[in-house]
Design an enzyme around this catalytic site. Sequence first.
Site, short mmCIF file in Angstrom:
data_model
loop_
_atom_site.label_atom_id
_atom_site.label_comp_id
_atom_site.label_asym_id
_atom_site.label_seq_id
_atom_site.Cartn_x
_atom_site.Cartn_y
_atom_site.Cartn_z
N ASP A 40 2.21 3.87 -3.29
CA ASP A 40 1.86 5.43 -3.45
C ASP A 40 3.18 6.04 -3.69
O ASP A 40 3.19 7.23 -4.26
CB ASP A 40 1.34 6.11 -2.40
CG ASP A 40 -0.14 5.97 -2.07
OD1 ASP A 40 -0.86 5.12 -2.70
OD2 ASP A 40 -0.68 6.93 -1.42
N ASP A 50 0.99 -1.12 0.14
CA ASP A 50 0.01 0.04 0.12
C ASP A 50 0.76 1.40 -0.21
O ASP A 50 0.64 2.27 -0.82
CB ASP A 50 -0.90 -0.09 1.14
CG ASP A 50 -1.72 0.85 1.34
OD1 ASP A 50 -2.37 1.63 0.31
OD2 ASP A 50 -2.38 1.50 2.42
C1 IPM Z 1 -5.30 1.41 -1.75
C2 IPM Z 1 -6.25 2.25 -0.55
C3 IPM Z 1 -6.85 1.40 0.10
C4 IPM Z 1 -5.99 0.46 0.73
C5 IPM Z 1 -7.76 1.92 1.35
C6 IPM Z 1 -8.73 2.99 0.88
C7 IPM Z 1 -8.36 1.02 2.33
O1 IPM Z 1 -5.28 2.86 -0.07
O2 IPM Z 1 -6.04 0.69 -2.49
O3 IPM Z 1 -4.05 1.46 -1.63
O4 IPM Z 1 -5.21 0.45 1.69
O5 IPM Z 1 -5.92 -0.76 0.11
MG MG Z 2 -3.23 2.86 -0.83
#
Ligand code: IPM
Ligand code: MG
Length: 384
Positions: free
Chosen positions: A268, A264
């Site tokens: 990003d 996660d």
């Molecule tokens: C993602 C998002 C989700 C996650 C959240 C909204 C729960 O951040 O798809 O990366 O952590 O998986």
């Molecule tokens: Mg995420």
Amino acid sequence: MAETTYRICTLPGDGIGPEIMEQAERLLEAVSKAFGVTFDCERQLIGGAAIDATRAAGEKVTALPPATLSAAQAADAVLLAAVGGPRWDDPTPGAVRPEQGLLAIRKNLGLYLNLRPVRIYDALRDASPLRPERLDGVDLLIVRELTGGLYFGRHERQVDVEGAGRDGTKGQTAIDTLEYAEFEIERVLRWAYEAAARRSKVVTSVDKANVLETSRLWREVNHRLNAEFEDVEGEDMLVDNCAMQLVANPAQFDVLVTENTFGDILSDEASMLTGSLGMLASASLGDGAALYEPSHGSAPDIAGKGVANPIAQILSVELMLRYSFQMDEAADAVAGAVEDVLAAGWRTADLADGTTDASHLLGTAAMGDKILEAFALRAGSREA
Ligand code: IPM
Ligand code: MG
């Protein structure tokens, strides 16, 4: 012969979700016309939108209503936009949150594998905060475990715990558990090795084995697969080091595989190589129908303003065409259309930099128009 029909469950969700989903739906219509298939799209509620609707109807308040889950289960593929927003940030322990809808649909559809391809567009090199020469040769695939680990562990708040407060008084304790079974690790790593065998043949498995027991098991399984796949080079990397390497030398990576939480966070971070989080699509695969969604969130700060970047949503359609419907030609035309539009200098606000001409700044729908035009050209030249 009758046209092939694919059933797609669309889940616009919250924030900018409905705006970017509209562009994806327009694209599906164009793909349908150009490639002679029918997409039977059915919209359903998820996230905050579902919480509001179930509450208004006096039903059990939920972020994933039963009708949504059955529609998703009956579909050939699911296309989701985004969930969440400050309106549903209820601090009460046990309150229903939009994100629960997303986690629940992933779990219920058995979507244990999340793919986030990080592709560099030449035209966007200046939009990345990294120096352009660091982006040379970057083409990586993040494989994130999606239905295990911390996000699916026990979440608990204990109150009046002796000694948990300040100065040894009573206070609260919060608990989140992190657990992985061997089979959950193995199926994700195996997919990563198989993917790497078709790519540049390098797997980087990311963990925190110097601290976590789950990571030590993860590493053991990685070594087993490494021995099995002789033509793929497998390595282990600690997650803190990986976070640094992603900006210092991102071209070293081919397939990067890791557990839920690390994936996660690292995805990003990796999105900034492309210039914006608004560029990163994702595919969640598992036992049944797959789900496609942008890697970004619902961006409540810009929701309803018509300025959101629809590209990650559009590239999620590309992944759907590729993985669920084996429509590689159509998928290539979508990817090519995005490339053409960016190369022509068109930008949404998140992609703009000092060199962007103000006359080339587009809102959500206008960016959708440009991509549709470019897609029609690409798909048309296919028939010629
Ligand atoms: C993602 C998002 C989700 C996650 C959240 C909204 C729960 O951040 O798809 O990366 O952590 O998986
Ligand atoms: Mg995420």
